[in-house]
Design a protein around this motif. Structure first.
Motif, short mmCIF file in Angstrom:
data_model
loop_
_atom_site.label_atom_id
_atom_site.label_comp_id
_atom_site.label_asym_id
_atom_site.label_seq_id
_atom_site.Cartn_x
_atom_site.Cartn_y
_atom_site.Cartn_z
N GLY A 224 14.12 -69.00 12.35
CA GLY A 224 12.71 -69.15 12.70
C GLY A 224 11.96 -67.83 12.66
N PHE A 225 11.03 -67.67 13.60
CA PHE A 225 10.22 -66.45 13.66
C PHE A 225 11.05 -65.31 14.23
N SER A 226 11.01 -64.16 13.55
CA SER A 226 11.68 -62.97 14.05
C SER A 226 10.84 -61.74 13.69
N ALA A 227 11.00 -60.69 14.47
CA ALA A 227 10.31 -59.43 14.20
C ALA A 227 11.33 -58.32 14.18
N ALA A 228 11.24 -57.44 13.20
CA ALA A 228 12.19 -56.35 13.05
C ALA A 228 11.47 -55.01 13.06
N TYR A 229 12.13 -54.03 13.66
CA TYR A 229 11.60 -52.68 13.76
C TYR A 229 12.72 -51.73 13.36
N ALA A 230 12.43 -50.80 12.46
CA ALA A 230 13.45 -49.90 11.94
C ALA A 230 13.00 -48.46 12.10
N LYS A 231 13.93 -47.59 12.49
CA LYS A 231 13.60 -46.19 12.73
C LYS A 231 14.61 -45.25 12.07
N THR A 232 14.13 -44.03 11.80
CA THR A 232 14.95 -42.96 11.26
C THR A 232 15.47 -42.11 12.41
N TYR A 233 16.77 -42.13 12.62
CA TYR A 233 17.43 -41.30 13.63
C TYR A 233 18.32 -40.30 12.89
N GLY A 234 17.74 -39.26 12.30
CA GLY A 234 18.54 -38.35 11.50
C GLY A 234 19.14 -39.09 10.32
N HIS A 235 20.48 -39.01 10.17
CA HIS A 235 21.13 -39.69 9.04
C HIS A 235 21.52 -41.12 9.38
N TYR A 236 20.99 -41.64 10.48
CA TYR A 236 21.24 -43.02 10.88
C TYR A 236 19.97 -43.86 10.74
N ALA A 237 20.11 -45.05 10.18
CA ALA A 237 19.04 -46.04 10.22
C ALA A 237 19.32 -46.93 11.42
N VAL A 238 18.35 -47.07 12.32
CA VAL A 238 18.49 -47.90 13.51
C VAL A 238 17.51 -49.06 13.39
N THR A 240 16.29 -53.02 14.86
CA THR A 240 16.35 -54.11 15.82
C THR A 240 15.65 -55.32 15.21
N LEU A 241 16.23 -56.47 15.40
CA LEU A 241 15.59 -57.73 15.01
C LEU A 241 15.60 -58.61 16.26
N VAL A 242 14.43 -59.07 16.66
CA VAL A 242 14.31 -59.81 17.93
C VAL A 242 13.59 -61.13 17.69
N GLU A 243 13.89 -62.08 18.57
CA GLU A 243 13.29 -63.41 18.45
C GLU A 243 13.45 -64.16 19.75
N ARG A 244 12.65 -65.19 19.90
CA ARG A 244 12.95 -66.17 20.93
C ARG A 244 14.17 -66.95 20.48
N ALA A 245 15.08 -67.25 21.42
CA ALA A 245 16.27 -68.01 21.06
C ALA A 245 15.86 -69.32 20.40
N GLY A 246 16.36 -69.54 19.19
CA GLY A 246 15.98 -70.71 18.42
C GLY A 246 14.86 -70.45 17.44
N GLY A 247 14.23 -69.29 17.53
CA GLY A 247 13.23 -68.90 16.54
C GLY A 247 11.83 -69.42 16.75
#
Length: 284
Positions: A224-238, A240-247
């Motif tokens: 279903g509906f989800s929102a993702a946020y991505a960040k640069t932490y040096g040589h790591y890509a971090v 998060t993908l979040v949603e209401r349970a069931g979308g």
């Protein structure tokens, strides 16, 4: 050094909200001024919670209608069960990348931080608490097979090109089982590769995405509906993908941002690596 640029709390939330951009290509009112607010018209009535308009929502209103139909279809086909595996090819409905890498310059290259991530580090955050919200670690995986943990030839090609050696995946579930957060860390050889991977994760590219974990006791993520946020932490890509349970569609994008800020606290172990690179001593 602990959270040098304050990713959580009011400062982090303000920064995240500040980089959300606008798209509403599927709406029949796409040409109307302020069209981003058509998604959640009640936002303006909430003091201190106004998002910069318009909002970042790929696919716009048409996508949300399709999501609603998909949720109904999944429920009908599964009988409302919770043990269905997550779809392999998941793309978020909304996506916001942050390429800055602020505060992590000392580990912009893996040569300054060559020790592999351990399970003890990656899954040290068994419980995440912030702003009255509590999330428990429900599923986890640490692998050196970056191809097996992702889908998409273009993304997998860039992971190989930029020296992916590990992918951390964790699934967190809220205490009331109303929200699910997926937390992902990709270990690359340098910041250049991180930024390319963040570009690949843009849903418009259809380049690929990490596969999501199934958290026991709640519907599988990604239908279903989800929102993702991505960040640069040096040589790591971090990521998060979040949603209401069931979308289900959230009441506002603020709801998803608030959940993401809690889930991103699982990245605390990377601050310890930052301290070690800078001082030779683990962070306190």
């Amino acid at each position: 050094m602990k959270r040098p640029f304050g990713h959580a709390g009011s400062a982090g939330a303000a920064k995240l909200r500040g980089v959300i951009e606008a798209r509403d290509t599927g709406s029949p009112q796409a040409g109307r001024k302020g069209r981003g607010r058509d998604f959640w018209p009640d936002d303006d009535k909430k003091p201190g919670r106004r998002l910069p308009g318009p909002k970042l929502l790929f696919g716009g209103a048409a996508a949300l209608v399709a999501v609603a139909v998909a949720i109904v279809a999944v429920t009908m086909l599964t009988g409302g069960g919770t043990e269905k595996a997550p779809p392999r090819k998941v793309l978020p409905t909304a996506y916001t990348p942050d390429y800055d890498g602020e505060g992590f310059g000392s580990i912009a290259a893996r040569s300054a931080d060559g020790r592999a991530i351990t399970e003890g580090e990656a899954f040290s955050a068994k419980n995440l608490k912030s702003g009255g919200q509590t999330y428990a670690l429900a599923a986890s995986d640490l692998t050196s097979d970056c191809k097996a943990a992702t889908w998409g030839a273009r993304l997998q090609g860039d992971l190989a090109k930029f020296g992916c050696t590990q992918i951390v995946r964790s699934a967190y579930v809220s205490a009331d089982k109303q929200h699910v957060g997926q937390f992902i860390v990709i270990n690359l050889n340098g910041e250049e590769g991180v930024k390319q991977v963040l570009r690949d994760l843009d849903p418009r590219t259809d380049a690929g995405w990490p596969t999501l974990l199934k958290a026991p006791g709640v519907p599988a993520s990604g239908a279903g509906f989800s929102a993702a946020y991505a960040k640069t932490y040096g040589h790591y890509a971090v990521i998060t993908l979040v949603e209401r349970a069931g979308g289900a569609q959230p009441s506002s994008l603020n709801e998803m941002i608030d959940v993401s800020l809690v889930i991103e606290n699982a990245a605390d172990f990377l601050y310890g690596r930052l301290d070690l690179a800078a001082t030779g001593k683990p962070g306190q």
